[in-house]
Design an enzyme around this catalytic site. Structure first.
Site, short mmCIF file in Angstrom:
data_model
loop_
_atom_site.label_atom_id
_atom_site.label_comp_id
_atom_site.label_asym_id
_atom_site.label_seq_id
_atom_site.Cartn_x
_atom_site.Cartn_y
_atom_site.Cartn_z
N GLU A 159 62.61 52.66 63.58
CA GLU A 159 61.97 51.74 64.52
C GLU A 159 60.49 51.48 64.17
O GLU A 159 59.74 52.40 63.88
CB GLU A 159 62.06 52.33 65.93
CG GLU A 159 61.63 51.36 67.01
CD GLU A 159 62.44 51.53 68.27
OE1 GLU A 159 63.57 51.01 68.33
OE2 GLU A 159 61.95 52.19 69.20
N LYS A 161 57.43 50.38 66.03
CA LYS A 161 56.84 50.12 67.36
C LYS A 161 55.46 50.74 67.43
O LYS A 161 55.26 51.87 67.00
CB LYS A 161 57.74 50.59 68.50
CG LYS A 161 57.81 52.06 68.78
CD LYS A 161 58.63 52.38 70.05
CE LYS A 161 59.01 53.87 70.04
NZ LYS A 161 59.90 54.26 71.11
N LYS A 222 64.41 44.34 68.88
CA LYS A 222 64.41 45.27 70.02
C LYS A 222 63.68 44.58 71.17
O LYS A 222 62.47 44.62 71.26
CB LYS A 222 63.71 46.56 69.59
CG LYS A 222 63.93 47.73 70.52
CD LYS A 222 65.22 48.48 70.20
CE LYS A 222 65.55 49.54 71.21
NZ LYS A 222 64.66 50.67 71.21
N GLU A 271 73.48 48.92 74.62
CA GLU A 271 72.93 50.24 74.96
C GLU A 271 73.43 50.72 76.32
O GLU A 271 73.39 49.98 77.30
CB GLU A 271 71.41 50.14 74.97
CG GLU A 271 70.73 51.46 75.24
CD GLU A 271 69.23 51.32 75.11
OE1 GLU A 271 68.75 51.09 73.98
OE2 GLU A 271 68.54 51.42 76.14
N ASN A 293 71.59 55.95 74.82
CA ASN A 293 70.17 56.29 74.91
C ASN A 293 70.00 57.66 75.56
O ASN A 293 70.51 57.90 76.65
CB ASN A 293 69.38 55.22 75.68
CG ASN A 293 67.92 55.21 75.27
OD1 ASN A 293 67.41 56.21 74.75
ND2 ASN A 293 67.24 54.10 75.47
N GLU A 328 70.38 57.39 70.31
CA GLU A 328 69.04 56.80 70.40
C GLU A 328 68.06 57.70 71.14
O GLU A 328 68.40 58.27 72.19
CB GLU A 328 69.09 55.48 71.19
CG GLU A 328 69.97 54.41 70.60
CD GLU A 328 69.98 53.15 71.47
OE1 GLU A 328 70.74 52.24 71.16
OE2 GLU A 328 69.22 53.09 72.47
N SER A 329 66.86 57.77 70.62
CA SER A 329 65.68 58.35 71.31
C SER A 329 65.61 59.88 71.29
O SER A 329 66.62 60.57 71.40
CB SER A 329 65.60 57.93 72.79
OG SER A 329 65.62 56.55 72.92
#
Ligand SMILES: O=C(O)c1ccccc1NCC(=O)[C@H](O)[C@H](O)COP(=O)(O)O
Length: 374
Positions: A159, A161, A222, A271, A293, A328-329
């Protein structure tokens, strides 16, 4: 068809921010009604929805019988409310509507304003035309699948960001192109680029610049999608895939947006964060890619056991449907990666743990416990 056109004109004239009965239907009809004749519109926006698909939809029936967008969403367990002008007294205008319940709701309310302003500057028809001139879409799922088989660890969606609501600024010196290239050189299969300006300090310009900078990885936009306009816009800026969040979008929107993605050659990463969202999405045909997520977008809490908890009950159906799952995450160590891999994910989406290192690309080997091969 008459009934649909009538519905559409009500929505269009009186409720410009209202994305429903679904953003999909509202966007579909005006395009057809205005006689847009470009290939993308013809193929994807209107003509492909069959009479049965439109008129058997429970959501449309509910809507036509007077239920509000928020009531339809709530019936599907969606807690995020749209801040559209109330159409019925039951939608209320009281103080509870003035304050967002959580950060995701705030982001969505801000996004409604942003999208309506962007649409006023560049109407859908123009965006559809621009999308036709974008570089051809790349195979996002294929890139993940190949990388997963090659490295025998989950494929990496790395990612790009600068900041996030939960962590603030992650990186002061932020050069999206430099970051994207070091990710690719160090084995990322795909890139995820934040485009939200207000809450993530991202931009569509960042995504377009990266996509045109010579990287070969497919690119995920995203974004917080609430309107099909954003999908065409993302494609016009070179996106190969786009995020659709089940906590925000009712089923009919997801179905319709998936169809638009397919016709544009894009992948939708859908998601989910809990059982209910997962089951809703699994009932939708044509889903190829689901992200679980670990971060609760309402509370920011991160819990990697979420991936395991949600996946272990659904392994059979995921396998049967041939869906590729992304964890994710909140992934920081090789143990985290092994943990989610063992639960059945074929890919991971990682931002913070890479972006907070001096060289985010070199951090990949540290995260996976080995170098990833191209
Ligand atoms: O990250 C946030 O604070 C956030 C807040 C509200 C909505 C979405 C948010 N993040 C999006 C993501 O889920 C992450 O950017 C992505 O999964 C990567 O996570 P991480 O590796 O923890 O940066």
């Amino acid at each position: 068809m008459e009934s649909l056109l009538a519905v559409s004109s009500v929505a269009t004239v009186f409720f410009p921010l209202r994305p429903s009965p679904s953003a999909a239907l509202r966007s579909a009809v005006p395009v057809a009604a205005r006689g847009v004749r470009c290939a993308a519109a013809k193929d994807s926006m209107f003509y492909e929805l069959t009479h049965d698909e439109i008129f058997n939809s429970a959501e449309v029936i509910q809507w036509e019988s007077g239920k509000s967008m928020n009531a339809i969403a709530a019936a599907q367990g969606i807690r995020i409310r749209r801040r559209c002008q109330p159409r019925y007294p039951s939608e209320g205008t009281g103080a509870d509507r003035a304050i967002p319940h959580n950060i995701l709701e705030q982001i969505i309310w801000d996004k409604e304003v942003e999208v309506s302003q962007r649409k006023a500057k560049k109407p859908l028809q123009k965006v559809i035309e621009s999308a036709e001139h974008a570089p051809p879409p790349r195979d996002f799922v294929g890139a993940l699948d190949t990388a997963h088989r090659r490295n025998e660890v989950p494929a990496l969606i790395a990612e790009v960001k600068k900041a996030s609501p939960s962590r603030g600024v992650l990186r002061d010196h932020f050069n999206p192109v430099e970051i994207a290239h070091t990710y690719e050189t160090n084995g990322a299969a795909c890139l995820s680029i934040l485009t939200d300006e207000k809450h993530f300090q991202g931009s569509f310009e960042n995504m377009e610049t990266v996509r045109n900078s010579g990287v070969k990885c497919p690119v995920l936009c995203k974004e917080f999608v609430i309107d099909v306009w954003q999908i065409y816009y993302a494609r016009s800026k070179g996106a190969d895939a786009i995020l659709l969040i089940a906590a925000v979008l009712p089923d009919l929107d997801i179905k319709y947006m998936l169809r638009i993605c397919r016709n544009l050659g894009m992948t939708a990463l859908i998601e989910v964060q809990d059982d209910r969202e997962f089951d809703r999405v699994l009932k939708i045909d044509g889903v190829q890619l689901i992200g679980i997520n670990n971060r609760n977008l309402e509370t920011f809490q991160v819990d990697t056991t979420n991936t395991k908890m949600l996946l272990e009950k659904r392994r059979d159906i995921i396998k049967k449907k041939g869906i590729l799952v992304v964890g994710e995450s909140g992934l920081f160590t090789p143990e985290d990666i092994t943990y989610v891999h063992n639960t059945g994910v074929s890919a991971v989406l990682v931002g913070e743990s890479l972006l907070t290192q001096d060289d985010p690309g070199q951090a990949i080997a540290g995260l996976f416990g080995k170098e990833l091969l191209h």
